[in-house]
Design an enzyme around this catalytic site. Structure first.
Site, PDB file in Angstrom:
ATOM      1  CE  LYS A 169     -20.890 -34.677  -8.693  1.00  0.00           C
ATOM      2  NZ  LYS A 169     -19.856 -35.650  -8.299  1.00  0.00           N
ATOM      3  CB  THR A 187     -20.153 -32.453   3.351  1.00  0.00           C
ATOM      4  OG1 THR A 187     -19.457 -33.617   2.943  1.00  0.00           O
ATOM      5  CG2 THR A 187     -19.177 -31.420   3.879  1.00  0.00           C
ATOM      6  N   GLY A 224     -12.378 -26.828  -0.944  1.00  0.00           N
ATOM      7  CA  GLY A 224     -12.923 -26.595  -2.284  1.00  0.00           C
ATOM      8  C   GLY A 224     -13.622 -25.280  -2.525  1.00  0.00           C
ATOM      9  CD  GLU A 264     -19.570 -28.361   0.174  1.00  0.00           C
ATOM     10  OE1 GLU A 264     -18.449 -27.838   0.055  1.00  0.00           O
ATOM     11  OE2 GLU A 264     -19.775 -29.407   0.817  1.00  0.00           O
ATOM     12  CG  ASP A 265     -16.465 -27.752  -3.202  1.00  0.00           C
ATOM     13  OD1 ASP A 265     -17.323 -28.258  -2.442  1.00  0.00           O
ATOM     14  OD2 ASP A 265     -15.339 -28.264  -3.361  1.00  0.00           O
ATOM     15  CG  ASP A 316      -9.094 -31.985  -4.532  1.00  0.00           C
ATOM     16  OD1 ASP A 316     -10.284 -31.924  -4.198  1.00  0.00           O
ATOM     17  OD2 ASP A 316      -8.297 -32.812  -4.049  1.00  0.00           O
ATOM     18  NE  ARG A 359      -7.529 -28.221  -3.289  1.00  0.00           N
ATOM     19  CZ  ARG A 359      -8.561 -28.892  -2.784  1.00  0.00           C
ATOM     20  NH1 ARG A 359      -9.781 -28.539  -3.103  1.00  0.00           N
ATOM     21  NH2 ARG A 359      -8.374 -29.903  -1.971  1.00  0.00           N
ATOM     22  CG  ASP A 366     -21.636 -36.716  -4.636  1.00  0.00           C
ATOM     23  OD1 ASP A 366     -22.611 -37.038  -5.313  1.00  0.00           O
ATOM     24  OD2 ASP A 366     -20.603 -37.421  -4.579  1.00  0.00           O
ATOM     25  CG  PHE A 394     -14.632 -36.673  -9.701  1.00  0.00           C
ATOM     26  CD1 PHE A 394     -15.051 -36.865  -8.386  1.00  0.00           C
ATOM     27  CD2 PHE A 394     -13.427 -36.016  -9.930  1.00  0.00           C
ATOM     28  CE1 PHE A 394     -14.290 -36.408  -7.323  1.00  0.00           C
ATOM     29  CE2 PHE A 394     -12.652 -35.563  -8.872  1.00  0.00           C
ATOM     30  CZ  PHE A 394     -13.084 -35.759  -7.568  1.00  0.00           C
TER      31      PHE A 394
END
Ligand code: 5GP
Length: 179
Positions: free
Chosen positions: A131, A107, A45, A99-100, A159, A165, A103, A152
């Site tokens: 978020k 990760t 991402g 990072e994209d 994606d 993307r 959440d 989302f």
């Protein structure tokens, strides 16, 4: 707009993303003057955000990538699995993880902990989106492009099932037009 039977609404326009990316790049350039930091992009991402970010930097940098997959198990704590590790030696280097979207933060926590094991000079975290209602991590995120509600989103590298993307802005998925 409708693409592949999916209704998408623009959430963050391309010009706002460009402006914020430039601001973050300038702040990072000030912080890492004379340092040649190494950017670690989290695949897949972050690749578009990372490529825009490094081209707005006014100091030299290096780039590497890491890839993980997250499994939401039976409990709410997911398990992260390493798919592709970095190639570079980051010992004594200034590392900037890109990072994209953050959440829950699972990760980014996994990757930050892994980077710290290699003994870098510093670790800085940059995310395009955060978020805040969802995130549960015991450390601050250093640079955030935009805080968003727990919805989302796709586009600009993000994606849905490998689609969307390539879109130049960030979109919210409104639903399937066939439903
Ligand atoms: P976390 O570990 O912070 O819960 O999740 C981070 C990862 O989940 C991101 O790198 C991304 O792959 C995925 N993700 C979380 N929220 C979204 C979203 O709104 N849209 C997309 N496309 N991916 C998301």
């Amino acid at each position: 707009m409708i693409i592949q039977n999916t209704k998408l609404t623009c959430f963050i326009e391309q010009s706002r993303i460009q402006q914020r990316t430039t601001e973050i790049a300038h702040e990072l350039s000030k912080k890492f003057v004379d340092q040649t930091p190494i950017f670690i992009g989290i695949l897949n991402g972050s690749f578009i955000f990372l490529s825009d970010l490094i081209r707005e930097m006014t100091v030299p940098s290096e780039v590497d990538f890491i890839k993980v997959s997250s499994y939401a198990g039976e409990q709410s704590t997911g398990t992260i699995r390493l798919i592709k590790d970095i190639s570079a030696d980051i010992t004594h280097r200034h590392v900037i993880i890109v990072e994209d979207i953050i959440d829950t933060g699972l990760t980014i926590k996994f990757i930050k902990d892994r980077m710290l094991e290699a003994g870098p000079a510093s670790v800085t975290i940059v995310t395009l989106l955060l978020k805040p209602d969802m995130v549960k991590i015991p450390f601050p995120v250093d640079y955030v492009g935009f805080e968003i509600p727990p919805e989302f989103v796709v586009g600009y590298g993000l994606d849905y099932d490998q689609q969307f993307r390539y879109l130049p802005a960030i979109y919210r998925i409104e639903g399937n037009v066939n439903e």
